[in-house]
Design a protein around this motif. Structure first.
Motif, PDB file in Angstrom:
ATOM      1  N   LYS A  72       0.939  -1.377   0.188  1.00  0.00           N
ATOM      2  CA  LYS A  72      -0.164  -0.079  -0.077  1.00  0.00           C
ATOM      3  C   LYS A  72       0.945   1.185   0.017  1.00  0.00           C
ATOM      4  O   LYS A  72       1.935   1.147   0.774  1.00  0.00           O
ATOM      5  CB  LYS A  72      -0.710  -0.068   1.186  1.00  0.00           C
ATOM      6  N   LEU A  73       0.516   2.131  -0.867  1.00  0.00           N
ATOM      7  CA  LEU A  73       1.252   3.379  -0.942  1.00  0.00           C
ATOM      8  C   LEU A  73       0.580   4.676  -0.568  1.00  0.00           C
ATOM      9  O   LEU A  73      -0.855   4.741  -1.077  1.00  0.00           O
ATOM     10  CB  LEU A  73       2.051   3.560  -2.399  1.00  0.00           C
ATOM     11  N   GLU A  74       0.922   5.529   0.213  1.00  0.00           N
ATOM     12  CA  GLU A  74       0.061   6.553   0.973  1.00  0.00           C
ATOM     13  C   GLU A  74       1.063   7.875   0.654  1.00  0.00           C
ATOM     14  O   GLU A  74       1.749   8.043   1.008  1.00  0.00           O
ATOM     15  CB  GLU A  74      -0.357   6.474   2.176  1.00  0.00           C
ATOM     16  N   LEU A 133       6.686  16.377  -1.525  1.00  0.00           N
ATOM     17  CA  LEU A 133       5.639  15.229  -1.604  1.00  0.00           C
ATOM     18  C   LEU A 133       6.513  14.031  -0.770  1.00  0.00           C
ATOM     19  O   LEU A 133       7.607  13.777  -0.990  1.00  0.00           O
ATOM     20  CB  LEU A 133       5.442  14.755  -2.951  1.00  0.00           C
ATOM     21  N   SER A 134       5.813  13.246  -0.028  1.00  0.00           N
ATOM     22  CA  SER A 134       6.151  11.876   0.655  1.00  0.00           C
ATOM     23  C   SER A 134       5.400  10.843   0.265  1.00  0.00           C
ATOM     24  O   SER A 134       4.004  10.944  -0.126  1.00  0.00           O
ATOM     25  CB  SER A 134       6.077  12.154   2.192  1.00  0.00           C
ATOM     26  N   CYS A 135       5.774   9.809   0.167  1.00  0.00           N
ATOM     27  CA  CYS A 135       5.155   8.305  -0.004  1.00  0.00           C
ATOM     28  C   CYS A 135       5.672   7.431   0.973  1.00  0.00           C
ATOM     29  O   CYS A 135       6.836   7.174   1.168  1.00  0.00           O
ATOM     30  CB  CYS A 135       5.268   8.297  -1.329  1.00  0.00           C
ATOM     31  N   TYR A 140      -0.542  14.274  -7.945  1.00  0.00           N
ATOM     32  CA  TYR A 140       0.910  13.392  -7.965  1.00  0.00           C
ATOM     33  C   TYR A 140       0.593  12.116  -7.549  1.00  0.00           C
ATOM     34  O   TYR A 140      -0.086  12.132  -6.212  1.00  0.00           O
ATOM     35  CB  TYR A 140       1.921  14.138  -7.264  1.00  0.00           C
ATOM     36  N   TYR A 141       0.992  10.997  -8.061  1.00  0.00           N
ATOM     37  CA  TYR A 141       0.947   9.657  -7.610  1.00  0.00           C
ATOM     38  C   TYR A 141       2.158   9.081  -7.468  1.00  0.00           C
ATOM     39  O   TYR A 141       3.065   9.195  -8.320  1.00  0.00           O
ATOM     40  CB  TYR A 141       0.169   8.613  -8.890  1.00  0.00           C
ATOM     41  N   CYS A 142       2.092   8.388  -6.509  1.00  0.00           N
ATOM     42  CA  CYS A 142       3.242   7.301  -6.240  1.00  0.00           C
ATOM     43  C   CYS A 142       3.122   6.139  -6.712  1.00  0.00           C
ATOM     44  O   CYS A 142       1.884   5.589  -6.589  1.00  0.00           O
ATOM     45  CB  CYS A 142       3.343   7.388  -4.593  1.00  0.00           C
ATOM     46  N   ALA A 143       4.186   5.325  -7.214  1.00  0.00           N
ATOM     47  CA  ALA A 143       4.091   4.160  -7.716  1.00  0.00           C
ATOM     48  C   ALA A 143       5.206   3.273  -7.480  1.00  0.00           C
ATOM     49  O   ALA A 143       6.315   3.763  -7.286  1.00  0.00           O
ATOM     50  CB  ALA A 143       3.862   4.192  -9.180  1.00  0.00           C
ATOM     51  N   GLN A 154      -3.161   6.677  -3.916  1.00  0.00           N
ATOM     52  CA  GLN A 154      -4.296   7.293  -4.323  1.00  0.00           C
ATOM     53  C   GLN A 154      -4.086   8.766  -5.004  1.00  0.00           C
ATOM     54  O   GLN A 154      -4.931   9.354  -5.524  1.00  0.00           O
ATOM     55  CB  GLN A 154      -5.509   7.532  -3.328  1.00  0.00           C
ATOM     56  N   GLY A 155      -3.164   9.277  -4.718  1.00  0.00           N
ATOM     57  CA  GLY A 155      -2.643  10.795  -5.440  1.00  0.00           C
ATOM     58  C   GLY A 155      -2.748  11.735  -4.351  1.00  0.00           C
ATOM     59  O   GLY A 155      -3.571  11.616  -3.403  1.00  0.00           O
ATOM     60  N   THR A 156      -2.094  12.741  -4.595  1.00  0.00           N
ATOM     61  CA  THR A 156      -2.072  14.115  -3.603  1.00  0.00           C
ATOM     62  C   THR A 156      -2.249  15.179  -4.612  1.00  0.00           C
ATOM     63  O   THR A 156      -1.434  15.071  -5.510  1.00  0.00           O
ATOM     64  CB  THR A 156      -0.884  14.271  -2.797  1.00  0.00           C
ATOM     65  N   GLN A 157      -3.054  16.270  -4.396  1.00  0.00           N
ATOM     66  CA  GLN A 157      -3.399  17.351  -5.223  1.00  0.00           C
ATOM     67  C   GLN A 157      -2.190  18.458  -5.224  1.00  0.00           C
ATOM     68  O   GLN A 157      -1.911  18.980  -3.915  1.00  0.00           O
ATOM     69  CB  GLN A 157      -4.773  17.868  -5.130  1.00  0.00           C
TER      70      GLN A 157
END
Length: 125
Positions: A2-4, A19-21, A93-96, A117-120
Motif C-alpha cells: 500500500k502506498l500513501e 511530497l512524501s510516499c 501526483y501519484y506514487c508508484a 491514491q494521489g495528492t493534489q
C-alpha cells in the motif's frame, strides 16, 4: 503493498512543496523501483521522477533542474522536492512502485504495479 502520498497543497508560482510516499504491507524483499507520476484521474499519467534500488534516477523533461527525487532505504519511503513550481505543474501526483529494478523503463507507467491514491498540487500564478 500500500502506498500513501502526502504533502500536496496550494502554492504560488515559484514556491516549493515536498511530497512524501510511505510504503506499507508486504513490501519489497529484493530490488524495487519507485516513481512519481502526475495527471488527471482516468487520464494518461506523465512520469515525473523515478529511482531504483541502485539509486539510479530518471526525470521527466519538465522536472529536470527543479525537482529532486530521493528515498529512505530503511522505511522504503519516497520523496519529491519540488522547487520553482509553475502553474503547469498543477496536477494530481501519484506514487508508484514495482518489485523490479527498472533501468530504461523507470518513467513508464505500465511497468508499475502498485499505486497510491494521489495528492493534489495546485500552483497559482
Amino acid at each position: 503493498v500500500k502506498l500513501e502520498e502526502s504533502g500536496g497543497g496550494s502554492v504560488h508560482s515559484g514556491g516549493s512543496l515536498r511530497l512524501s510516499c510511505v510504503s506499507s504491507g508486504d513490501t519489497y524483499s529484493g530490488g524495487y523501483s519507485m516513481a512519481w507520476f502526475r495527471g488527471a484521474p482516468g487520464k494518461e499519467r506523465e512520469g515525473v521522477a523515478a529511482i531504483n534500488t541502485d539509486d539510479r534516477t530518471a526525470y521527466g523533461y519538465s522536472a529536470k533542474g527543479r525537482f529532486t527525487i530521493s528515498r529512505d532505504k530503511d522505511t522504503m519511503s519516497l520523496y519529491l522536492q519540488m522547487d520553482n513550481l509553475r502553474p503547469e505543474d498543477s496536477a494530481t501526483y501519484y506514487c508508484a512502485s514495482v518489485d523490479l529494478t527498472l533501468e530504461g523503463g523507470l518513467l513508464q507507467a505500465d511497468w508499475y504495479r502498485h499505486w497510491g491514491q494521489g495528492t493534489q498540487v495546485t500552483v497559482s500564478s
